[in-house]
Design an enzyme around this catalytic site. Structure first.
Site, PDB file in Angstrom:
ATOM      1  N   GLU A 101      10.308 -36.964   9.733  1.00 34.13           N
ATOM      2  CA  GLU A 101      11.001 -38.259   9.142  1.00 34.13           C
ATOM      3  C   GLU A 101      11.478 -38.213   7.705  1.00 34.13           C
ATOM      4  O   GLU A 101      12.455 -38.635   7.230  1.00 34.13           O
ATOM      5  CB  GLU A 101      10.016 -39.543   9.150  1.00 34.13           C
ATOM      6  CG  GLU A 101       9.608 -39.941  10.738  1.00 34.13           C
ATOM      7  CD  GLU A 101      10.769 -40.027  11.546  1.00 34.13           C
ATOM      8  OE1 GLU A 101      11.893 -40.759  10.971  1.00 34.13           O
ATOM      9  OE2 GLU A 101      10.846 -40.037  12.757  1.00 34.13           O
ATOM     10  N   GLU A 135      18.877 -35.609  14.499  1.00 29.50           N
ATOM     11  CA  GLU A 135      17.609 -35.379  14.918  1.00 29.50           C
ATOM     12  C   GLU A 135      17.600 -33.661  15.044  1.00 29.50           C
ATOM     13  O   GLU A 135      16.237 -33.248  14.893  1.00 29.50           O
ATOM     14  CB  GLU A 135      17.749 -36.031  16.469  1.00 29.50           C
ATOM     15  CG  GLU A 135      17.609 -37.209  16.411  1.00 29.50           C
ATOM     16  CD  GLU A 135      16.592 -38.003  15.675  1.00 29.50           C
ATOM     17  OE1 GLU A 135      15.507 -37.184  15.197  1.00 29.50           O
ATOM     18  OE2 GLU A 135      16.690 -39.172  15.253  1.00 29.50           O
TER      19      GLU A 135
END
Length: 845
Positions: A502, A524
């Protein structure tokens, strides 16, 4: 949700209806109130609009820089597509706004008038009005030239001139600009006698003004009054691990259109500010800058929180979370210690080893910026609040790490050379000398009370070294602070949301975003690749240790990807499904996100894993360290921009010309990795190398021990208690435990005694979610009833990761296991993520 209407029932594509090629929202001012009793958020949003230069609505009209080869004209502009004919609920006409809810009536009464199209669903809109910014005295004093006689033609359109001057203010004056936006947001509706009409269909809100035929004539400031719906797709109303109510943006495939009307296409980047009222005992966390200190809202039992951003970002990055969370501190407050010890609702505390991902519940990390904050889909930014039980100010953690031996990357040369930003004008940290030397940004962690101790040990203590490592790898932190929120168990996450992953999104996904949402791998895949590099840096691993850890993680991901691709549709395996049309839009700026609404998509990891392997492949061609240095250069050039795959790949090929000499052209990479389903040849070949890595060989040796133990129990009588053979089992890391359990899952038989010993030896019920998931699979496969409690705990506390476990329980056709599945579903059905619940209900019910 209304009938499909304008959505092709044969596809699962998400329409982005906003006509961003005609007109853009440059700033939002939100004024919202959270109602937990009725599960709605009510209020208003003011949009400050700017028409696109040179755009006309007539066929063949001129376009600006967003001209596209793809000329599928939006239905609302040319009327050639059939609009929804279902008559929806008529909203009471209010003020000078008129609601026309019949699609056929709306279409036939257009009269060639310009239509503002906003992405919107699951909202009850009660009023749309033009805002009279000329009534704001501060605007008159700030821009006196607008109404002066010397201003010429502009004086005839003071509303538009005021707004144009306001949105054009330089970034150095952003505080004054936001104050003016706030004042304009509270201005009354225009009293010029004109009428605004609006219409809602499933996916959009459309607004017209009588007699206005072009975006240049359309009002530049609109107020929309509305309410969300309890079952709206953008927010989730649920309970946290303390069994207290909360609400948060859920990272939905439809993004924020069910939270506020907006322009969803990524190119529609804007700034915003928000006022949120919530019950006084709650904390409001939101994407935004600086620290929000709540104020009392008159005589009500509510507090008011204010947030803002100064860096233009897509509307999908706006996030909100309201709940009864506590800030995690270095020491747990004495009044909460008993609650922590007695927090039975949270289940057992996982054993915390050197890995950072050992969490029972899903976790969400967010980042905040002095210039702005942005969130990739599924990972919102949260900002902090005060602890309602203590003092007004919540302290950030400032950790210097000067004595912890972490290496420091010297970026002073880059600052001395000067950073020439190519993005639009906003306060940018990349131009601040102090930001380049700030290795650890201020950070906070918020958690339910029952998880405070776990969050303290498992997150708060790890953040400084992870942040410093990210700085060493990628350079300046794009945002000036970071908050972490431990979200409810129902949060839709596949266990990928680990700290370093993250944190990586601050660079890839936030300050650099995908221009076409179908290219999810840009955020991602990059974050998955960088999480390994950053975590290795945080651990200060040697080159050999880092290589071994990378190889083990690569093999685990290879096995996961291989299994997923064998059990999924080929159309969902393509990283660039629009291929050469990626990034193209219609004449109006509308488009669709391919497969975004496919019910299988939220549970797939192909964009994470295949994207990760593409980057590992590229690193193998140029060298690991050279690849990291290229990342730094890419961030320096493209921060503040939206990109396509070819932007990254073309810069890489230019930087390393030897790649093309080896046949690695842009077309070849697209063909092998991005535009085709399945697995590239390099990945097959490389997986054989990873399977022989030292850490993997250690696991294989342990597997043999467990198989031999299991075989030693077969065929023996049970009349006498037997001595268990003494075996020395090697201590394994979490990743090695995952590999061990995956290999044991390939065995057709395992004895009850060996399963009992396996559980006891590694304390499997206390490991991280990835380990416990494999353990539960093993329990279900071998019907190990003594550990069904572990399965129940997993399905309750790791709801998204447990989706496929329901399938395993049902497919075995074991009445006890099927009863367990139904029991667990009955316990969490009302709290589950909507996508997960639908999938599980199909399997179980």
């Amino acid at each position: 949700m209304d009938p499909d209407g304008d959505l092709n029932p044969d596809t699962n594509d998400l329409p982005l209806r906003a006509n961003t090629n005609h007109i853009l929202v440059r700033h939002y001012v939100l004024d919202l109130t959270v109602h937990f009793d009725s599960k709605v958020i009510s209020g208003s949003i003011v949009l400050f609009l700017e028409p696109r230069s040179g755009v006309r609505t007539e066929a063949g009209g001129s376009q600006d820089g967003f001209t596209s080869k793809y000329k599928e004209v939006d239905a609302l502009e040319d009327g050639k597509k059939e609009l929804e004919t279902t008559t929806t609920k008529v909203v009471k006409m209010c003020g000078d706004a008129e609601s026309i809810q019949s699609s056929s009536l709306w279409h036939t009464t257009s009269g060639g008038e310009f239509t503002l199209v906003l992405d919107c669903c699951d909202l009850d809109v009660s009023k749309v009005e033009e805002v009279d910014v000329t009534s704001v005295a501060a605007m008159l004093s700030r821009f006196p030239e607008v109404t002066s006689k010397k201003s010429g033609d502009v004086s005839r359109k003071p509303q538009a001139a005021f707004i144009q001057n306001l949105i054009s203010m330089p970034s150095s004056q952003w505080r004054q600009q936001h104050q003016l936006f706030s004042l304009c947001g509270r201005a009354p509706g225009a009293q010029d006698g004109s009428t605004l009409q609006f219409h809602r269909d499933r996916w959009s809100l459309q607004v017209r003004k009588n007699g206005v035929t072009s975006p240049q004539e359309f009002p530049c400031a609109l107020r929309i009054c509305y309410e969300t719906k309890p079952a709206g797709g953008s927010v989730r109303w649920t309970k946290d691990q303390d069994n207290r109510v909360c609400v948060y943006t859920a990272g939905s495939p439809i993004n924020n259109r069910a939270l506020f009307p907006c322009q969803e296409p990524p190119v529609a980047m804007s700034t915003w500010q928000a006022t949120v009222r919530a019950p006084s005992e709650c904390v409001v966390l939101m994407s935004g800058e600086e620290q929000a200190v709540p104020a009392e809202d008159g005589d009500t039992h509510f507090l008011t929180w204010n947030y803002y951003v100064t860096m233009p970002m897509p509307a999908s990055t706006f996030t909100l979370a309201v709940g009864h969370w506590q800030q995690v501190t270095a020491e747990i407050p004495p009044e909460l210690e008993k609650g922590v010890r007695d927090g039975t609702d949270c289940g057992k505390t996982a054993k915390l080893g050197p890995e950072y991902g050992q969490w029972t519940e899903a976790e969400r990390v967010s980042r905040l910026g002095s210039s702005s904050s942005e969130v990739v889909k599924g990972s919102p930014l949260q900002t902090g609040s005060r602890d309602q039980t203590t003092c007004v100010d919540s302290a950030f953690c400032y950790s210097s790490l000067e004595d912890e031996g972490l290496s420091v990357t010297d970026y002073s040369g880059m600052v001395d050379d000067g950073i020439s930003c190519s993005h639009g004008d906003y306060p940018c940290r990349f131009t601040e000398r102090s930001a380049w030397s700030q290795r650890v940004i201020p950070h906070r962690v918020f958690s339910p009370a029952c998880l405070l101790q776990k969050a303290q040990m498992g997150v708060l203590k790890l953040l400084p070294q992870c942040l410093a490592a990210a700085h060493a790898v990628l350079g300046v932190h794009p945002f000036p602070r970071l908050d972490v929120l431990i979200v409810p168990a129902g949060f839709s996450s596949l266990g990928m949301a680990r700290i370093c992953h993250e944190i990586s999104h601050s660079w890839f996904g936030l300050v650099i975003g995908a221009r076409d949402w179908t290219e999810e791998w840009i955020s991602e895949g990059f974050a998955t690749c960088l999480e390994d590099i950053i975590w290795a840096q945080a651990q200060q691993l040697s080159l050999e240790e880092k290589t071994e850890q990378f190889d083990l993680k690569a093999l685990l991901r290879w096995r996961r990807l291989s299994d997923e691709l064998q059990n999924s549709k080929e159309e969902l395996q393509i990283l660039r499904p629009n291929m050469e049309k990626t990034g193209q839009v219609s004449e109006s700026g509308s488009s669709t996100v391919k497969h975004a609404l496919n019910p299988e998509k939220p549970f797939m990891q192909v964009h994470y894993l295949k994207g990760y392997f593409l980057l590992r492949f590229l690193a193998s061609q140029v060298g690991e360290q050279q690849f990291i240095e290229f990342f730094q250069l890419f961030v320096k050039k493209y921060h503040g921009h939206l990109i396509l795959s070819q932007d990254f790949l073309q810069m890489l090929l230019i930087s390393f010309p030897g790649m093309e000499r080896k046949g690695l052209t842009l077309g070849a990479i697209h063909g092998d990795w991005l535009d085709q389903p399945g697995i590239p040849k390099w990945l097959y070949e490389r997986s054989a190398v990873w399977s022989q890595a030292r850490l993997v060989e250690e696991v294989k040796a342990e597997v043999v021990k467990w198989i031999l133990l299991s075989q030693s129990h077969h065929g023996k009588g049970r009349k006498r208690k037997r001595m268990e053979p003494k075996v020395n089992y090697k201590e394994l890391t979490s990743d090695q435990l995952v590999m061990l359990l995956e290999l044991l899952l390939e065995e057709s038989e395992l004895s009850v005694a060996s399963l009992r010993a396996l559980q006891r030896t590694y304390s499997l019920q206390n490991q991280d979610a990835e380990v416990r998931h494999r353990w539960c699979e093993l329990v279900v496969k071998h019907a190990y009833a003594q550990a069904y409690g572990d399965v129940e705990h997993f399905l309750i506390h790791d709801q998204a990761m447990g989706v496929y476990l329901y399938g395993e329980l049902m497919v075995q056709e074991d009445p006890e296991q099927q009863a367990l599945a139904r029991h667990c579903l009955s316990l969490v059905q009302g709290e589950m993520d909507q996508s997960a619940r639908r999938v599980v209900e199909e399997m179980v019910l």
